[in-house]
Design an enzyme around this catalytic site. Structure first.
Site, short mmCIF file in Angstrom:
data_model
loop_
_atom_site.label_atom_id
_atom_site.label_comp_id
_atom_site.label_asym_id
_atom_site.label_seq_id
_atom_site.Cartn_x
_atom_site.Cartn_y
_atom_site.Cartn_z
N ARG A 1 1.15 -0.87 -0.29
CA ARG A 1 0.41 0.23 -0.18
C ARG A 1 0.85 1.49 0.20
O ARG A 1 0.59 2.35 0.42
CB ARG A 1 -1.02 0.10 1.71
CG ARG A 1 -1.87 -1.35 1.36
CD ARG A 1 -3.23 -1.16 0.91
NE ARG A 1 -3.52 -2.22 0.79
CZ ARG A 1 -3.97 -3.69 -0.03
NH1 ARG A 1 -3.03 -3.68 -0.63
NH2 ARG A 1 -4.83 -4.53 0.23
N GLU B 1 -4.44 4.45 6.58
CA GLU B 1 -4.55 4.41 4.73
C GLU B 1 -5.12 5.46 4.47
O GLU B 1 -4.13 6.19 3.13
CB GLU B 1 -5.66 2.81 4.73
CG GLU B 1 -4.20 2.83 3.16
CD GLU B 1 -5.28 1.45 2.58
OE1 GLU B 1 -5.25 0.30 3.20
OE2 GLU B 1 -6.52 1.19 1.59
N SER C 1 -10.46 0.31 3.48
CA SER C 1 -9.73 -0.28 4.51
C SER C 1 -9.55 0.78 5.62
O SER C 1 -8.89 1.89 4.52
CB SER C 1 -8.38 -1.30 4.94
OG SER C 1 -9.32 -2.15 3.99
P1 FAD Z 1 -8.74 9.56 -4.75
O1 FAD Z 1 -9.19 9.27 -3.14
O2 FAD Z 1 -8.70 10.59 -4.82
O3 FAD Z 1 -6.53 9.99 -3.96
C1 FAD Z 1 -6.06 9.38 -3.54
C2 FAD Z 1 -4.50 10.23 -3.34
O4 FAD Z 1 -4.54 10.06 -4.61
C3 FAD Z 1 -5.07 12.05 -3.20
O5 FAD Z 1 -3.82 11.48 -1.78
C4 FAD Z 1 -4.91 12.34 -4.31
O6 FAD Z 1 -4.18 13.31 -4.33
C5 FAD Z 1 -4.42 11.73 -5.01
N1 FAD Z 1 -4.20 11.58 -6.81
C6 FAD Z 1 -5.75 11.19 -7.00
N2 FAD Z 1 -5.35 10.70 -7.96
C7 FAD Z 1 -3.93 11.34 -8.57
C8 FAD Z 1 -3.24 11.46 -9.36
N3 FAD Z 1 -3.91 10.97 -11.06
N4 FAD Z 1 -1.97 12.31 -10.40
C9 FAD Z 1 -1.42 12.11 -8.61
N5 FAD Z 1 -2.07 12.20 -7.15
C10 FAD Z 1 -3.15 11.85 -7.11
N6 FAD Z 1 -8.04 0.30 -2.24
C11 FAD Z 1 -6.93 -0.67 -1.62
O7 FAD Z 1 -5.97 -1.04 -2.17
N7 FAD Z 1 -7.66 -2.11 -2.36
C12 FAD Z 1 -8.81 -2.47 -1.98
O8 FAD Z 1 -9.28 -3.44 -1.80
C13 FAD Z 1 -9.57 -1.27 -2.05
N8 FAD Z 1 -11.11 -1.59 -1.93
C14 FAD Z 1 -11.62 -0.57 -0.78
C15 FAD Z 1 -13.29 -0.60 -0.98
C16 FAD Z 1 -14.21 0.75 -0.88
C17 FAD Z 1 -15.89 0.04 -1.01
C18 FAD Z 1 -13.43 1.95 -0.87
C19 FAD Z 1 -14.22 3.12 -0.53
C20 FAD Z 1 -11.77 2.07 -1.17
C21 FAD Z 1 -11.69 0.85 -1.43
N9 FAD Z 1 -10.07 1.35 -1.49
C22 FAD Z 1 -8.99 -0.35 -1.33
C23 FAD Z 1 -9.26 2.45 -1.36
C24 FAD Z 1 -9.30 3.16 -2.80
O9 FAD Z 1 -10.52 2.96 -3.82
C25 FAD Z 1 -7.72 3.50 -3.71
O10 FAD Z 1 -7.33 3.62 -3.00
C26 FAD Z 1 -8.28 3.45 -4.51
O11 FAD Z 1 -7.21 3.62 -5.44
C27 FAD Z 1 -8.12 5.24 -4.75
O12 FAD Z 1 -9.01 6.34 -5.92
P2 FAD Z 1 -9.52 7.69 -5.95
O13 FAD Z 1 -9.20 7.45 -7.73
O14 FAD Z 1 -10.74 7.78 -5.38
O15 FAD Z 1 -8.19 8.30 -5.49
P1 NAP Z 2 -9.61 -10.61 4.47
O1 NAP Z 2 -10.42 -11.96 2.99
O2 NAP Z 2 -10.89 -11.09 6.05
O3 NAP Z 2 -8.58 -11.21 4.91
C1 NAP Z 2 -8.00 -9.89 6.20
C2 NAP Z 2 -6.94 -9.89 5.93
O4 NAP Z 2 -5.90 -10.59 6.17
C3 NAP Z 2 -6.66 -9.05 4.97
O5 NAP Z 2 -6.35 -7.29 5.29
C4 NAP Z 2 -5.34 -9.19 4.19
O6 NAP Z 2 -4.18 -8.74 3.77
C5 NAP Z 2 -5.12 -10.75 4.90
N1 NAP Z 2 -5.06 -12.37 4.14
C6 NAP Z 2 -6.36 -12.74 4.20
N2 NAP Z 2 -5.44 -13.66 3.10
C7 NAP Z 2 -4.67 -13.86 3.24
C8 NAP Z 2 -3.12 -14.90 2.45
N3 NAP Z 2 -3.65 -15.68 1.85
N4 NAP Z 2 -2.59 -14.44 2.63
C9 NAP Z 2 -1.39 -13.03 3.54
N5 NAP Z 2 -2.45 -12.22 3.72
C10 NAP Z 2 -3.90 -13.00 3.60
O7 NAP Z 2 -10.15 -9.79 3.99
P2 NAP Z 2 -11.43 -8.66 3.65
O8 NAP Z 2 -11.03 -7.10 4.35
O9 NAP Z 2 -12.24 -9.28 2.66
O10 NAP Z 2 -10.61 -7.71 2.28
C11 NAP Z 2 -10.05 -9.38 0.84
C12 NAP Z 2 -9.36 -8.28 -0.21
O11 NAP Z 2 -9.44 -6.56 -0.72
C13 NAP Z 2 -7.53 -8.37 0.73
O12 NAP Z 2 -6.51 -8.08 0.41
C14 NAP Z 2 -7.73 -6.85 1.59
O13 NAP Z 2 -6.45 -6.04 1.58
C15 NAP Z 2 -8.89 -5.98 0.37
N6 NAP Z 2 -9.25 -4.80 0.50
C16 NAP Z 2 -8.86 -3.23 1.06
C17 NAP Z 2 -9.14 -2.55 1.17
C18 NAP Z 2 -8.58 -1.38 1.63
O14 NAP Z 2 -9.19 0.31 1.00
N7 NAP Z 2 -7.52 -1.18 1.12
C19 NAP Z 2 -10.81 -2.43 1.04
C20 NAP Z 2 -11.02 -3.62 1.05
C21 NAP Z 2 -10.68 -4.95 0.70
P3 NAP Z 2 -4.65 -8.21 3.14
O15 NAP Z 2 -4.83 -6.47 2.92
O16 NAP Z 2 -2.92 -7.41 2.71
O17 NAP Z 2 -4.22 -8.14 1.33
#
Ligand code: FAD
Ligand code: NAP
Length: 339
Positions: free
Chosen positions: A166, A335, A239
């Site tokens: 991340r 995050e 998250s």
């Molecule tokens: P924004 O929120 O608009 O911006 C995020 C940051 O990036 C800000 O600092 C902004 O200034 C900067 N930024 C945006 N665009 C640019 C650009 N083009 N150039 C330079 N800087 C920029 N994340 C995960 O990693 N895995 C997941 O599974 C995941 N699941 C999610 C589920 C839900 C329901 C939600 C709400 C979020 C989730 N996220 C997840 C987090 C998020 O969706 C991601 O981080 C996504 O990439 C953010 O994109 P955005 O366009 O909305 O960015």
């Molecule tokens: P989950 O499956 O309930 O698992 C809980 C956590 O354990 C996750 O965060 C994941 O880490 C870790 N995990 C599970 N299985 C794993 C494996 N085999 N090896 C290593 N790590 C493992 O998680 P969840 O909340 O439903 O989310 C599912 C996936 O979507 C995850 O990868 C999560 O990161 C992603 N997600 C991200 C966001 C966001 O905003 N960043 C939001 C929703 C979902 P990791 O997070 O490192 O994968």
């Protein structure tokens, strides 16, 4: 097309927490010329610029005295195709999930595990988005960014981006790089990642023995829809905390009292702890104070039940951080990006 810079715009529709703060100035930019024109305007007026995409990784804690520049450039094209690997480039403003679906529709594998993540293509490299065992770095070919310090365009390859969990160079140098377009190495032959969480089991339940990338995408979408709140219905930014990666000794110490601690050993000997488990075990799951709360099904997700302010959500996050530090001796890092 000329720029349409608007004054005092509510950001409520532009952040998935649904927080009602305003931007002093707001502009949509659809191509490189508009990006440069907006930056030049802001420089002349001496106004800071905040780029946003889909606003799904933001926590806005007050009105912003800045020019909010929403990346709205669209376009997807194939740059190279050797019959096996296909390099696909997408503009920064392309919404992420529809882009994933488009590549799957083209018969290309690689992005299926990253289905249903909100936001835009341009923001995806910033925190090296990841889900279900795949991160953007695994399929990353390159990107083009504008250096806001020099005004020059620069192409980045995989090694230049310093991707981490991340994390990336772009996250560590906030405000410097504006990502304009991103390129992905996708493949006609799939190497599917099914060993993470309940993916394989969901496919089996659906009677799918030999899944395609599109099947994997559909399975992951169905799992996510069950577990995660839809921001259109309940404000959230996914998250709220990163999973902390701690020394193995720390994990062992916690296990003495909590034998069921959820942790995943990392290649470097450290252990990634499930932040959601720590928060749930500390009793925060389903907690609500006013309109700020912790989701009832997923304790890693903070939610806005309606009119929570960013400051209230931030205060709740800090209470959780302090409690987890006190109970487990582990520090949780936020995050979303705080403004
Ligand atoms: P924004 O929120 O608009 O911006 C995020 C940051 O990036 C800000 O600092 C902004 O200034 C900067 N930024 C945006 N665009 C640019 C650009 N083009 N150039 C330079 N800087 C920029 N994340 C995960 O990693 N895995 C997941 O599974 C995941 N699941 C999610 C589920 C839900 C329901 C939600 C709400 C979020 C989730 N996220 C997840 C987090 C998020 O969706 C991601 O981080 C996504 O990439 C953010 O994109 P955005 O366009 O909305 O960015
Ligand atoms: P989950 O499956 O309930 O698992 C809980 C956590 O354990 C996750 O965060 C994941 O880490 C870790 N995990 C599970 N299985 C794993 C494996 N085999 N090896 C290593 N790590 C493992 O998680 P969840 O909340 O439903 O989310 C599912 C996936 O979507 C995850 O990868 C999560 O990161 C992603 N997600 C991200 C966001 C966001 O905003 N960043 C939001 C929703 C979902 P990791 O997070 O490192 O994968």
């Amino acid at each position: 097309m000329s720029l349409q810079i608007r004054e005092r715009v509510s950001l409520k529709p532009f952040n998935t927490f649904g927080i009602d703060v305003s931007a002093r100035w707001f502009v949509d930019v659809s191509d490189d010329d508009q990006v440069r024109a907006a930056l030049a305007w802001a420089r002349e007026q001496q106004i800071p610029v905040l780029p946003i995409g889909g606003g799904s990784n933001l926590l806005l804690t007050g009105d912003l005295d800045v020019l909010v520049m929403r990346m709205a450039s669209l376009g997807v094209r194939v740059l190279a195709d050797d019959g096996h690997t296909v390099v696909v480039e997408a503009q920064a403003g392309e919404p992420w999930h529809p882009f994933v679906q488009q590549t799957l529709g083209m018969g290309l594998a690689g992005l299926e595990n990253l289905s249903l993540i909100p936001g835009t293509v341009g923001a995806a490299p910033i925190q090296n988005i990841g889900a279900y065992g795949v991160e953007i770095k695994d399929v990353f070919q390159g990107l083009t960014a504008l250096d806001r310090e020099t005004g020059e365009l620069r192409d980045f390859g995989l090694a230049d981006c310093a991707f981490g969990y991340r994390d990336s160079l772009f996250k560590r140098e906030p405000g410097r790089w504006l990502i304009l377009r991103v390129r992905f190495n996708l493949t006609r032959t799939a190497h599917l990642h099914l060993d993470y969480g309940p993916v394989r089991q969901r496919l089996a339940e659906q009677g799918i023995e030999v899944p395609t990338p599109a099947d994997v995408s559909a399975a992951i979408c169905s799992i996510r829809r069950e577990k995660l709140p839809d921001p259109a219905e309940l404000g959230n930014a996914g998250s709220f905390f990163k999973n902390p990666v701690v020394a193995a000794a720390v994990a062992e110490r916690i296990k003495v009292e909590h034998a069921d601690l959820v942790g995943y050993p990392q290649a470097d000997g450290q252990v990634k702890l499930a932040a959601g488990w720590l928060i749930e075990r500390a009793g925060w799951k389903g907690f609500r104070e006013g309109d700020a709360g912790v989701h009832r099904l997923q304790s890693l997700v903070l939610v806005n039940y309606g009119s929570a302010t960013g400051a209230q959500l931030h205060a709740l996050a800090m209470r959780i951080q302090a409690d987890i530090a006190q109970r487990f001796g582990v520090s949780l890092e936020m995050e979303p990006n705080l403004y």
